[in-house]
Design a protein around this motif. Structure first.
Motif: not given
Length: 520
Positions: A53-55, A97-102, A327-329, A470-478
């Motif tokens: 979820l992104s608020i 866009w870059p926020g969600l892509l991260a 959050a994306k931003h 960094r929020t970019a660390q969410i993807a590998p964590t998932i």
């Protein structure tokens, strides 16, 4: 003869021991880790799905304040069984866009090729040009809808898309523009089912380069809602996406009309908080406390998440579902007294004085400005002109040349990268006065980038981690928590993105592994 038999038996026993040793060690290690991790933040129940979820606009301080003031809220309950990363930074720039892509790729513009929602590409051609010219502004927002004034939007109009002269002048859909894969594609290739809900049909970009990453993509157009400038209408818009998630938890598609698997990875973005932050008459008070409209947006969002948690619990899915809130931003400035609207003519005119044809594109949006030049060799000349107007144009910092290449790709090598990025004086936003916005996003400041990040699972113990993440660390964590190799994400491999700290990687079993045991 007897001696040879003993030697043969010993060889067989030795081979069997070598084969069984990994299994015995794995069993012993599992027990040892279980004992050590009593009281440690570790998931005892396998993660079978992730609700992401992104608020949008929610700063880390917003989450901390809300949990403190609302101890019975859904967000507070999630923090009691999860890890709060209090020093999480979103992408640079901090745009949608870059926020969600991260979040979904584990990468930055270095890998994704997307520095902003709207930008410029020197290698593509304008919509409707038949590729007679090369170089075009890239605008992926409501303007590419068939009907941008309708919630349905009618989908993407290919006639409004940029064209790729290197590929037969075919239209470049948003998903074509992304250079690396994402969690939806990886999870789907591993046999999972995926879903997402967001604010424009242009969020087709979440399908990734394959074009098929999200099985159930729900993207109602937000433009009619933002034109209304109403917190209740934005909340109602969020409700439509909340209902889509509830339908998916119930084993339906987002519309609730067709049976579907409960998604493996799914979620949505909330818009009410960001809209309430940005709208005149709302936002924050000078001391940082929310206005009544913003407070209502926080409450409404919390209640919507509560409905999702209740639905997961009712279906017996909560224990095996990891919930991630981020959050994306952020949005800036929080203090109303810091707000200044930039003069949108100053920066472009400073470049045009040098040469009217030098400026290819000026993207002044939110809390950042970016410039693409016709001639890279004249960048230093353009920077000198900007510095002459620095105080008047409220320019805090100019990234160009080596300072830009420390963070982003070289614009001489990457046709999408701007030659100059401008961070304005804090509180300055690039917006039309008629928009009546009091906050925006996109820049590099603390309030732009310091966002909420909470990872919750019922088997976790409450913990706060203050180390920078960094929020970019969410993807590998998932992927790691679902026992999928994070290196399957191309951006993770390229940028060496690590998983979030504090979460014990799930112990892999030998199930499905092939062992070649020989007694010879």
């Amino acid at each position: 003869m007897f001696r040879h038999l003993i030697v043969r038996v010993n060889k067989i026993l030795g081979a069997l021991l070598l084969c069984l040793l990994p299994l015995l060690m794995n069993s012993w290690l599992s027990e040892a880790i279980a004992q050590v991790e009593k009281g440690h933040s570790s998931a005892s129940t396998p993660v079978k799905r992730v609700l992401l979820l992104s608020i949008d606009g929610m700063h880390a301080i917003d989450l901390a304040d809300y949990v403190r003031d609302h101890p019975e809220s859904t967000l507070a309950q999630l923090t009691k069984r999860g890890i709060t990363y209090s020093n999480a930074q979103t992408s640079l720039p901090s745009n949608s866009w870059p926020g969600l892509l991260a979040i979904v790729t584990g990468g930055s513009p270095l890998s994704t090729g997307v520095i902003f929602e709207n930008n410029y590409d020197r290698s593509l051609s304008p919509p409707g040009s038949n590729c007679a010219t090369v170089g075009t502004a890239i605008v992926y927002d409501s303007s590419i809808d068939k009907d941008p004034d309708s919630l349905d939007a009618g989908g993407i109009d290919p006639a409004k898309l940029p064209r790729d002269p290197a590929k037969g002048c075919r239209p470049v859909y948003p998903h074509d523009y992304i250079r690396v894969n994402n969690i939806f594609e990886v999870v789907k290739s591993a046999g999972g089912y995926t879903a997402w809900a967001d604010k424009h049909p242009a969020y087709d970009f979440l399908n990734g380069p394959s074009g098929t990453g999200v099985d159930d993509l729900f993207v109602p157009e937000i433009r009619p809602v933002t034109k209304a400038r109403s917190v209740p209408k934005t909340e109602a818009y969020d409700d439509s996406k909340t209902q889509a998630v509830l339908n998916e938890i119930a084993g339906k598609d987002h519309s609730g009309t067709h049976d579907a698997p409960v998604p493996t990875v799914f979620g949505m973005n909330f818009q009410a908080v960001s809209m309430a932050q940005k709208m005149t008459g709302h936002g924050y008070r000078e001391d940082g406390t929310p206005s009544s409209g913003l407070k209502d947006a926080f409450d409404h969002t919390d209640q919507a998440i509560g409905k999702m948690i209740a639905a997961l619990r009712q279906r017996g899915l909560l224990d095996s579902t990891m919930v991630i809130v981020t959050a994306k931003h952020g949005d800036v400035p929080i203090a109303p007294s810091k707000l200044r609207l930039a003069n949108l003519d100053l920066i472009p005119n400073a470049i045009k004085v040098i040469d009217p044809s030098l400026l290819l594109n000026a993207e002044q949006d939110g809390s950042i400005a970016m410039l693409w030049l016709k001639d890279h060799a004249r960048t230093s000349e353009a920077v000198r002109a900007l510095r002459a107007k620095q105080e008047e144009a409220r320019i805090q910092q100019i990234f160009w040349g080596e300072s830009l290449k420390l963070l982003f790709a070289d614009p001489e090598q990457d046709p999408r990268m701007p030659d100059i990025i401008i961070q304005p004086v804090f509180g300055t936003i690039y917006a039309e006065a008629k928009d009546n916005f009091i906050e925006e996003h996109g820049g590099f400041t603390e309030e732009d980038t310091h966002v909420a990040l909470l990872v919750s699972l019922p088997s976790l113990k409450a913990q706060q981690i203050k180390a920078p993440v960094r929020t970019a660390q969410i993807a590998p964590t998932i992927l790691e928590q679902m026992q999928i190799d994070p290196q399957r994400l191309e951006a993770v491999a390229k940028e060496f993105t690590r998983s979030l700290p504090g979460l014990q990687p799930p112990l892999r079993t030998n199930e499905g592994q092939a062992f070649q045991c020989s007694a010879r």
